[in-house]
Scaffold this active site. Sequence first.
Site, PDB file in Angstrom:
ATOM      1  N   GLU A 331       0.807  -1.233   0.000  1.00  9.23           N
ATOM      2  CA  GLU A 331       0.000   0.000   0.000  1.00  9.23           C
ATOM      3  C   GLU A 331       0.838   1.280   0.000  1.00  9.23           C
ATOM      4  OE1 GLU A 331      -4.128  -1.184   2.135  1.00  9.23           O
ATOM      5  OE2 GLU A 331      -2.479  -0.887   3.523  1.00  9.23           O
ATOM      6  N   VAL A 332       1.790   1.357  -0.904  1.00 11.22           N
ATOM      7  CA  VAL A 332       2.621   2.563  -0.983  1.00 11.22           C
ATOM      8  C   VAL A 332       1.944   3.575  -1.905  1.00 11.22           C
ATOM      9  CG1 VAL A 332       4.887   3.499  -1.574  1.00 11.22           C
ATOM     10  CG2 VAL A 332       4.694   1.188  -0.627  1.00 11.22           C
TER      11      VAL A 332
END
Length: 535
Positions: A331-332
């Site tokens: 989840e960057v």
Amino acid sequence: MAHTGTHSQPVRSCLLLVVVSVCVQQVHGVWPLPQQLHQSADRGCLSPQRFSFTYGRDSAAQTGCSVLDAAFKRYFSIIFPDFTKGSENRLQYVWSEPQPFVVSVSVKTGGCDGYPDEDSDESYNLSVSEGQAVLRSVTVWGALRGLESFSQLVYQDDYGSYFINKTEIVDFPRFAFRGLLLDTSRHYLPLHAILKTLDAMAYSKFNVFHWHIVDDPSFPYQSRTFPDLSNKGAFHPFTHIYTQSDVMRVIEHARMRGIRVVPEFDSPGHTQSWGKGQPGLLTPCYKGGVPSGSFGPVDPTIDTTYKFMESLLKEVKFVFPDSYVHLGGDEVSFACWQSNPNVRKFMEKMGFGKDFTKLESFYMESIMNMTAALNRTSIVWQDVFDYHERPRSKYVVEIWKGEKYQAELSRMTQAGHRVLLSAPWYINHISYGQDWRNSYAVQPQNFSGTEEQKKLVIGGEVAMWGEYVDATNLTPRLWPRACAAAERLWSNEEKTLNADLAFPRLEEFRCELLRRGIQAEPLFVGHCKHEYDGL
């Protein structure tokens, strides 16, 4: 040397059942279901005063083995809870003389002072006959699993007498990695809540505690190298931290139960709390060509980032003995990187164009190389695999996304990666009714692929994320719902496909958890002989 109850108390023996018409011959189940289990209706009586654990003469482990000495004491209290509470003489009837009962434990290899690891042999054979049980295993970890099964075979009648049926068990786990994730960043979990979870994990034969110890909201891990990470990043620098001593307690409590502790230090995203105590680590976000004052993920373009990560990972290796370390990578958000002119220059220099997945891959590859140099195996969330065109590092991929996990299993094993499955076991998501059945229905190797691919699925784990969970509701939300995945990961799938057949055994196990002090929530309408008293 035998480990037994104290003999100073009056000898309690078994009720002489002259009239047996009202006595139902119970055959008690084990959770998770052993690979082979044969029981007869013949049963013997156990008296706490005449009961003992002992080491077999041919056992490589003998008195002084830390893991098994402690387990003998622990399981004596679990098997005879009334006796240890001093209420063993509540009822007096016509008694027969008690017979001695000896549990003989033999292990082929010692290893009492070591840690369980990915190659630990947890198999065991248990034979229960008149007056004795013989437990044989290769390792102390297998012996622990056998002691747990033995403890679940013992039951009481309405008069308080203890019994066990003649039983033969041949058992081993289906998967080597049977994990449970706790998130201690979104809410701080006090030490006792973690230790209690480890106890309950051992009752279900889970063997990996995945400690998601830090994240965006808080950094409760007190680093010896970088004390400001918790001083400035924890919810509170004294009350909401895990000291080095706390971490050692967790690791030792887990070791004594055959449980590995795999820490997760997730980056480059999920690191907002890190930046408070480590200036210059996070990427400054820009708005209209000037810094906005907010920060994004770890800055992957500067040398100081990698020096910091190398020092932190060296400490992690020193503190956590397990060969695995979870590096996250999920989840960057790329928006901040995109806004930063220095990051854009770096991208150009490296030939990444405008593909920020290449930047994340560059960062993760560097971090994984560090862990490899430290002789550690990296676990990463599936995002890392998704962004790697040609991964050079050997790593374990954890699948967490969505309902199409079968396709992911196929894709990742085809690329030669070992895989962990957690997507269907995010049990922080709750719904009304018996949602344990959904967990029970999961078939981790039911995907299109060769037998070699299927062997690359090394296990899976239950995840309890902490947005809505703290010590007030952790235990009832976890148990007995996590037990469904525990059985799927341990037992033969063909023997455990029917949730309706499993239900009575799980219901009974839930009552056993209550009796052991684990506040496991109800599965449906009903009652337990020993209810939780609300205190």
